[in-house]
Motif scaffolding. Structure first.
Motif, short mmCIF file in Angstrom:
data_model
loop_
_atom_site.label_atom_id
_atom_site.label_comp_id
_atom_site.label_asym_id
_atom_site.label_seq_id
_atom_site.Cartn_x
_atom_site.Cartn_y
_atom_site.Cartn_z
N GLU A 111 45.49 34.45 56.99
CA GLU A 111 44.67 34.65 58.18
C GLU A 111 45.39 35.48 59.22
O GLU A 111 46.61 35.40 59.39
N LYS A 112 44.63 36.26 59.96
CA LYS A 112 45.17 36.99 61.10
C LYS A 112 45.23 36.06 62.30
O LYS A 112 44.27 35.34 62.57
N PRO A 113 46.34 36.04 63.04
CA PRO A 113 46.40 35.19 64.23
C PRO A 113 45.33 35.58 65.24
O PRO A 113 45.03 36.76 65.43
N ALA A 129 46.97 41.58 68.62
CA ALA A 129 46.72 43.01 68.41
C ALA A 129 47.65 43.62 67.39
O ALA A 129 47.53 44.79 67.05
N GLY A 130 48.64 42.86 66.91
CA GLY A 130 49.55 43.37 65.90
C GLY A 130 50.46 44.48 66.38
O GLY A 130 50.84 45.36 65.61
N ARG A 133 44.02 49.92 54.83
CA ARG A 133 42.75 49.19 54.72
C ARG A 133 42.93 47.68 54.80
O ARG A 133 42.02 46.97 55.22
N ARG A 134 44.07 47.17 54.35
CA ARG A 134 44.29 45.73 54.35
C ARG A 134 45.09 45.27 55.56
O ARG A 134 45.64 44.17 55.56
N LEU A 135 45.16 46.09 56.58
CA LEU A 135 45.83 45.71 57.83
C LEU A 135 44.77 45.23 58.80
O LEU A 135 43.87 45.99 59.18
N PRO A 136 44.82 43.96 59.26
CA PRO A 136 43.71 43.39 60.02
C PRO A 136 43.75 43.66 61.52
O PRO A 136 43.06 42.99 62.28
N ARG A 148 39.04 46.12 58.04
CA ARG A 148 37.94 45.19 58.27
C ARG A 148 37.91 44.61 59.68
O ARG A 148 37.31 43.57 59.91
N THR A 149 38.53 45.27 60.61
CA THR A 149 38.40 44.84 61.99
C THR A 149 37.03 45.22 62.52
O THR A 149 36.44 46.22 62.09
N LEU A 150 36.50 44.43 63.45
CA LEU A 150 35.21 44.74 64.06
C LEU A 150 35.34 45.61 65.31
O LEU A 150 34.36 45.89 65.97
N VAL A 151 36.57 46.00 65.62
CA VAL A 151 36.81 46.89 66.76
C VAL A 151 37.48 48.14 66.22
O VAL A 151 38.56 48.08 65.63
#
Length: 374
Positions: free
Chosen positions: A113-115, A119-120, A143-146, A172-175
């Motif tokens: 899971e992404k915390p 913002a990473g 592509r697999r960086l959230p 797959r971020t929504l922003v």
């Protein structure tokens, strides 16, 4: 000690060691001098996959740091929500930035899971550093960086990686914070780019025109993901621009992925007849039958792979049968709901190039495995 004449040649040892996990390579390097030389030679590290063990504490092992300058293609896997794994990944990337002239390919894959509210920035700063140092970088796959990718990263790639052949930012971020202007600058700075993955809102008519310039390398793949609010508001690109792009690059394939956040009225703007869609992934919360019927009418000559996630219905089955009858070039079809037997029969009868399908006639435990066509 074994007779040196009984040792396997270094090239044979290297061939064996390149298939070992990281910890086993480390153990092999401690056996003797001959094994240490083989375990640290370039051929062992040319194509490297590293999974940042969340149990590992401390800095990178010394033997790994000494081998990083031999790494040409790296697949790095880590869990951003686990501090040891994340720290190991960022340390490795920063170390790589210090000796990255030989790096050709970088692929980052996040597990778990992404915390929340993260913002990473530490991971993205490390990617920035690598892109600033790796002048020979050919392939970058995020592509697999959230985390939310932005203009500064794209502009860093444009400045630092002029030899780039492929770049995938369609995560797959929504922003989505990658604007069309930075993509245009990337295309102008990287004339050898052959494959590009973006959110739909990052694409522009000017970018399509840049791809038609006579000095560009043949452009093969455009992957578009449509999921965030900006994608829903994006205006359709002119059919003339798509037609010019297809004339300039007749081998171009477009991958189109539509996600639930896309409103139904936006789907009709995204699905354009002039786009050479080769791969279509539908994961819509609303109408799926309409997009399938559209694809059957307009993408019959280009469609090679289809993925559908929807609720089972007689209308969906009928749309799938129509698509099977029209799209003879399909090589894969994966539908993640139960279908009636006539759907399977239609694809088997009308699609002679079919190589893999997921078409379940009864509900089975997940994950559903595809069937391979002999």
């Amino acid at each position: 000690m074994a007779d040196p004449r009984e040792q396997l040649p270094e090239e044979v040892l290297a061939l064996i060691f390149r298939h070992l996990p990281l910890k086993d390579r480390a153990a092999a390097a401690r056996v003797c001098r001959a094994w240490a030389a083989a375990a640290t030679c370039s051929s062992v590290w040319h194509d490297t996959s590293i999974s940042c063990d969340c149990e590992r504490e401390g800095m990178l092992p010394p033997y790994l740091s000494s081998c990083l300058d031999h790494v040409h293609n790296l697949r790095l896997e880590f869990e951003p929500s686990r501090e040891p794994s994340r720290r190991a990944a960022t340390e490795l990337l920063m170390a790589l930035a210090g000796c990255a002239p030989g790096l050709r390919g970088l692929r980052l894959e996040c597990r778990g899971e992404k915390p929340l509210f993260d913002a990473g920035r530490d991971v993205l700063d490390a990617v920035h550093a690598v892109c600033g140092a790796a002048r020979e970088l050919r392939h970058l796959d995020l592509r697999r960086l959230p985390f939310t990718l932005d203009d500064s990263l794209v502009l860093q790639v444009a400045r630092g990686c002029p030899e780039l052949h492929s770049l995938f930012l369609d995560n797959r971020t929504l922003v989505d914070s990658v604007g069309p202007d930075s993509v245009l600058q990337l295309l102008e700075a990287c004339p050898r780019l052959r494959a590009l993955g973006l959110h739909l809102a990052s694409l522009s008519c000017a970018a399509l025109e840049a791809l038609t310039m006579p000095d560009r390398a043949p452009f093969a793949l455009l992957a578009l993901r449509c999921a965030c609010p900006d994608d829903a508001r994006a205006s359709p690109l002119p059919d003339e621009a798509w037609a010019a792009l297809r004339r300039r690059h007749p081998g171009l394939a477009v991958e189109l992925e539509l996600e639930p956040a896309l409103p139904a009225e936006s789907v009709t703007r995204v699905l354009q007849p002039a786009v050479p869609v080769a791969v279509l992934r539908l994961n819509l919360s609303g109408d799926t039958v309409g997009p399938l019927c559209f694809a059957a009418r307009h993408y019959a000559s280009s469609l090679q792979a289809l993925e559908v996630r929807a609720a089972a219905s007689a209308e969906l089955d009928a749309a799938l049968e129509e698509l099977a009858a029209r799209c003879a070039g399909l090589r894969e079809v994966h539908c993640f709901c139960v279908v009636r037997p006539s759907v399977l029969e239609a694809f088997r009868a009308h699609c002679p190039r079919l190589r893999s399908y997921t078409l379940k006639l009864t509900r089975e435990p997940h994950p559903w495995r595809p069937t391979l066509v002999a």
